[in-house]
Design a protein around this motif. Structure first.
Motif: not given
Ligand code: AMP
Ligand code: GLY
Length: 423
Positions: A185-186, A188, A192, A214, A282-283
């Motif tokens: 992924e790009e 970002l 948050e 986190k 992001i999710e």
């Molecule tokens: P997730 O398990 O997908 O929530 O990812 C864990 C953490 O990774 C997130 O809370 C973000 O801080 C970081 N993260 C996930 N995807 C990105 C993204 N595309 N760009 C920047 N940070 C990301």
């Protein structure tokens, strides 16, 4: 009426606490629960992945509503199994839970329906993933496709780190099947926030926005954890942004799930980043967030049982969901060493005193031993205070925490600092 809650953490303790406010609730059972939940519900030792046993339990105990906390039982089809037996179960079906259990599914859904998210590519072969990373450059984000208990995401600041992440996920198979596919992924940039929402598959009603923390140490230093604390409402989500999120993310997502033949009902968790181009996903999670739930539910001013029944019956549009005009702050008390290796079995004192000060003490990683509560996990307790505003909430929660002690206990001293700074 009798209820059943599935799970054993701070999130489930907060759920049971809120559900119990309904005067028609006679008894709440919790599988497997924890020593905090035991005080307000009956904890039952059953396997949360054994759908047949859970259905049988619900039938035998006249359960009117079952509420599922964690993602694993959801992606294991617990809601489908309950539905097939005519039992009401709050949460998405197995097919709808793919919005969390398969990052590829979630990303492709967002792409197809034009829901703002980071640019991405999906790979089944490590070499192709690596080639793509070399071409894209760093920083870049590498994610295992499947459920990896929050550990399947690597935010790589260099190409080498990203390549190593592909090896870890795909070649070393650290996450088993969950890592047979990767999403690149790009990266970002922006603040948050997490917004949880109730939905029945048509109507979607967001809860107050929250922000969790986190990183393990103050000022967002150190490794990532499951979450060291949270607060709500998060001022970064202004009313205008909230409206934009509703229009560009929440409603299109619920509509998309319906169009794809897997309507989503339950709690939809949106993790977003406020980029310069607006909010991006992001999710998605198919469940309540933890620790977010520990700040959001204490602010709910409506009956949670009624809302959940509205989600299951498809009548959420007729249910009113109101919020207290207050703020909530939750600080997680962690075991020494967490998120790395930590001890278990240390005696915890002062929980009652902290509660007497008007704070909630939600149990996450605790156990009972010889009539005492002892540590039994990395994140041990979540202490939540509600107050007139965030600053007062912060003061109140740290006063409560001062009463609680266990060996090598550590916690962040700066929870909600962003909200206080932004004033
Ligand atoms: P997730 O398990 O997908 O929530 O990812 C864990 C953490 O990774 C997130 O809370 C973000 O801080 C970081 N993260 C996930 N995807 C990105 C993204 N595309 N760009 C920047 N940070 C990301
Ligand atoms: N607090 C993040 C999560 O529940 O996934």
């Amino acid at each position: 009426m009798n209820l059943l809650v599935i799970g054993s953490g701070g999130r489930e303790h907060a759920l049971v606490t809120k559900l119990k406010e309904n005067v028609e609730v006679q008894k709440i059972y919790c599988v497997p629960g924890n020593p905090g939940i035991t005080k307000i519900a009956e904890c039952v030792e059953l396997d949360i992945m054994d759908n047949a046993a859970l259905v049988a339990f619900a039938k035998a105990h006249q359960i009117k509503l079952t509420v599922v906390g964690p993602e694993m039982p959801l992606s294991n089809g617990i809601v489908d199994a309950f539905k097939a037996n005519g039992l009401a179960c709050f949460g998405p079906t197995q097919a709808a839970a793919r919005i969390e259990s398969s990052k590829t599914f979630a990303k492709q859904l967002m792409e197809k329906y034009d829901i703002p998210t980071a640019k991405f590519a999906v790979f089944n072969h490590a070499e192709q993933a690596k080639e793509y990373i070399r071409a894209q450059g760093a920083p870049v984000v590498v994610k295992a496709d499947g459920l990896a208990a929050g550990k399947g995401v690597v935010v790589a600041m260099t190409i080498e780190e990203a390549l190593a992440a592909v090896d870890m996920i795909m070649c070393d198979s650290v996450f088993g099947e969950a890592g047979s596919q990767v999403v690149i992924e790009e990266f970002l940039v922006g603040e948050e926030a997490s917004i949880l929402a109730f939905t029945d598959g048509k109507t979607i009603i967001p809860m107050v926005a929250a922000q969790d923390h986190k990183r393990v140490y103050d000022q967002d230093q150190g490794p990532n954890t499951g979450g060291m604390g949270a607060y709500a409402p998060a001022p970064v989500i202004t009313p205008a942004i909230s409206e934009q999120v509703m229009k560009e993310i929440f409603q299109p997502t619920v509509n998309a799930m319906k169009s794809e033949g897997c309507p989503y009902s339950g709690c939809l968790y949106l993790g977003l980043i406020m980029t310069a181009d607006g909010p991006k996903v992001i999710e998605f999670n198919a469940r309540f967030g933890d620790p977010e739930t520990q700040v959001v539910l204490p602010l709910l001013d409506s009956d949670l049982v009624t809302i959940m029944q509205g989600c299951i019956e498809g009548t959420l549009a007729d249910v009113s969901v109101n919020w207290k005009n207050e703020a909530a702050v939750c600080v997680v008390l962690a075991a020494g060493g967490y998120p790395e290796k930590y001890d278990k079995g240390d005696i915890i004192t002062g929980i009652d005193e902290a509660e007497q000060q008007g704070s909630y003490v939600f149990h996450a990683g605790t156990a009972s031993h010889e009539n005492q509560v002892v540590t039994n996990g990395g994140r041990v307790l979540g202490v939540t205070a509600t107050a007139f505003d965030i600053r007062q909430g912060v003061d109140k929660v740290y006063q409560a925490i001062a009463k609680i002690k266990f060996k090598d206990m550590h916690y962040r001293k700066d929870i909600a600092y962003r909200a206080i700074k932004s004033r």
